[in-house]
Design a protein around this motif. Structure first.
Motif, PDB file in Angstrom:
ATOM      1  N   UNK A  55       6.653  32.359  35.844  1.00 35.29           N
ATOM      2  CA  UNK A  55       6.301  33.609  35.168  1.00 35.29           C
ATOM      3  C   UNK A  55       5.868  33.485  33.709  1.00 35.29           C
ATOM      4  N   UNK A  56       6.444  34.280  32.825  1.00 30.44           N
ATOM      5  CA  UNK A  56       5.869  34.477  31.498  1.00 30.44           C
ATOM      6  C   UNK A  56       6.495  33.609  30.420  1.00 30.44           C
ATOM      7  N   UNK A  97       1.592  33.363  28.636  1.00 25.09           N
ATOM      8  CA  UNK A  97       0.893  32.383  29.464  1.00 25.09           C
ATOM      9  C   UNK A  97      -0.560  32.774  29.682  1.00 25.09           C
ATOM     10  N   UNK A  98      -0.857  34.071  29.679  1.00 32.33           N
ATOM     11  CA  UNK A  98      -2.240  34.525  29.853  1.00 32.33           C
ATOM     12  C   UNK A  98      -3.141  34.095  28.703  1.00 32.33           C
ATOM     13  N   UNK A  99      -2.556  33.757  27.555  1.00 28.74           N
ATOM     14  CA  UNK A  99      -3.329  33.319  26.387  1.00 28.74           C
ATOM     15  C   UNK A  99      -3.636  31.827  26.401  1.00 28.74           C
ATOM     16  N   UNK A 100      -3.055  31.111  27.346  1.00 28.14           N
ATOM     17  CA  UNK A 100      -3.257  29.658  27.395  1.00 28.14           C
ATOM     18  C   UNK A 100      -4.622  29.321  27.964  1.00 28.14           C
ATOM     19  N   UNK A 101      -5.195  28.193  27.602  1.00 28.77           N
ATOM     20  CA  UNK A 101      -4.601  27.130  26.770  1.00 28.77           C
ATOM     21  C   UNK A 101      -4.621  27.474  25.276  1.00 28.77           C
ATOM     22  N   UNK A 122      10.607  33.076  29.001  1.00 26.71           N
ATOM     23  CA  UNK A 122      11.594  34.040  29.487  1.00 26.71           C
ATOM     24  C   UNK A 122      11.839  33.867  30.977  1.00 26.71           C
ATOM     25  N   UNK A 123      11.032  33.038  31.631  1.00 27.56           N
ATOM     26  CA  UNK A 123      11.226  32.618  33.020  1.00 27.56           C
ATOM     27  C   UNK A 123      10.722  31.181  33.114  1.00 27.56           C
ATOM     28  N   UNK A 164       9.100  23.983  33.676  1.00 24.76           N
ATOM     29  CA  UNK A 164      10.099  24.047  32.624  1.00 24.76           C
ATOM     30  C   UNK A 164      10.995  25.252  32.870  1.00 24.76           C
ATOM     31  N   UNK A 165      12.328  25.099  32.743  1.00 29.00           N
ATOM     32  CA  UNK A 165      13.209  26.253  32.900  1.00 29.00           C
ATOM     33  C   UNK A 165      13.063  27.203  31.713  1.00 29.00           C
ATOM     34  N   UNK A 166      13.543  28.428  31.885  1.00 30.04           N
ATOM     35  CA  UNK A 166      13.467  29.371  30.773  1.00 30.04           C
ATOM     36  C   UNK A 166      14.247  28.828  29.594  1.00 30.04           C
ATOM     37  N   UNK A 167      13.827  29.202  28.391  1.00 29.06           N
ATOM     38  CA  UNK A 167      14.499  28.760  27.178  1.00 29.06           C
ATOM     39  C   UNK A 167      13.513  28.535  26.058  1.00 29.06           C
ATOM     40  N   UNK A 168      14.045  28.172  24.907  1.00 31.33           N
ATOM     41  CA  UNK A 168      13.236  27.901  23.722  1.00 31.33           C
ATOM     42  C   UNK A 168      12.984  26.404  23.623  1.00 31.33           C
ATOM     43  N   UNK A 169      11.730  26.016  23.452  1.00 28.59           N
ATOM     44  CA  UNK A 169      11.338  24.617  23.307  1.00 28.59           C
ATOM     45  C   UNK A 169      10.611  24.444  21.982  1.00 28.59           C
ATOM     46  N   UNK A 170      11.073  23.492  21.191  1.00 19.75           N
ATOM     47  CA  UNK A 170      10.409  23.136  19.937  1.00 19.75           C
ATOM     48  C   UNK A 170       9.647  21.853  20.196  1.00 19.75           C
ATOM     49  N   UNK A 171       8.355  21.872  19.906  1.00 19.60           N
ATOM     50  CA  UNK A 171       7.486  20.729  20.187  1.00 19.60           C
ATOM     51  C   UNK A 171       7.083  20.072  18.872  1.00 19.60           C
ATOM     52  N   UNK A 172       7.389  18.783  18.775  1.00 20.75           N
ATOM     53  CA  UNK A 172       7.056  17.990  17.591  1.00 20.75           C
ATOM     54  C   UNK A 172       6.092  16.886  17.994  1.00 20.75           C
TER      55      UNK A 172
END
Length: 135
Positions: free
Chosen positions: A16-17, A35-39, A68-69, A110-118
């Protein structure tokens, strides 16, 4: 730079989103995206002052993904550096650059949650990069 590659494609959930925020080597992020704004592609400089087992990283993430999902995402980096991708989230992991193809990417659910990408740098140098997150 050159890294060994390993791709983590964990057996995680459905699609989902997501909410995405991206900044260019700063702690100020753009408005959240779905997700609709990707890439989404952002530019910056590899590395930073913080030494980790995944190379030197910036004090603030180069991008953040708030799912969120569960969702299928691809993360890739184009650079001439000996770069890494450090994903700090519910399942922290480090992606190393393939020494032969120089490919630097990961994809999976990826499971729902916050991901910080470095975008890290194993040589500690600051080299321009392009980071893309897509479905």
């Amino acid at each position: 730079g050159t890294f060994m590659k390993f791709h983590l494609t964990p057996p995680w959930g459905a699609i989902p989103t997501a909410l995405l925020t991206f900044g260019v080597a700063s702690s100020v992020f753009a408005a959240p995206l779905t997700l609709n704004d990707l890439p989404v592609t952002v530019s910056g400089t590899t590395g930073g002052p913080t030494a980790t087992s995944c190379g030197n990283i910036a004090a603030a993430p180069n991008g953040e993904v708030n799912l969120d999902h569960a969702a299928y995402l691809q993360v890739s980096v184009q650079t001439d550096a000996d770069a890494t991708i450090w994903i700090d989230g519910s399942s922290d992991f480090c992606i190393l650059r393939d020494p032969t193809s120089h490919s630097l990417h990961t994809a999976g659910h990826w499971p729902e949650g916050l991901y910080k990408i470095y975008v890290g740098d194993r040589q500690g140098k600051g080299t321009p990069f392009s980071l893309t997150v897509s479905q």
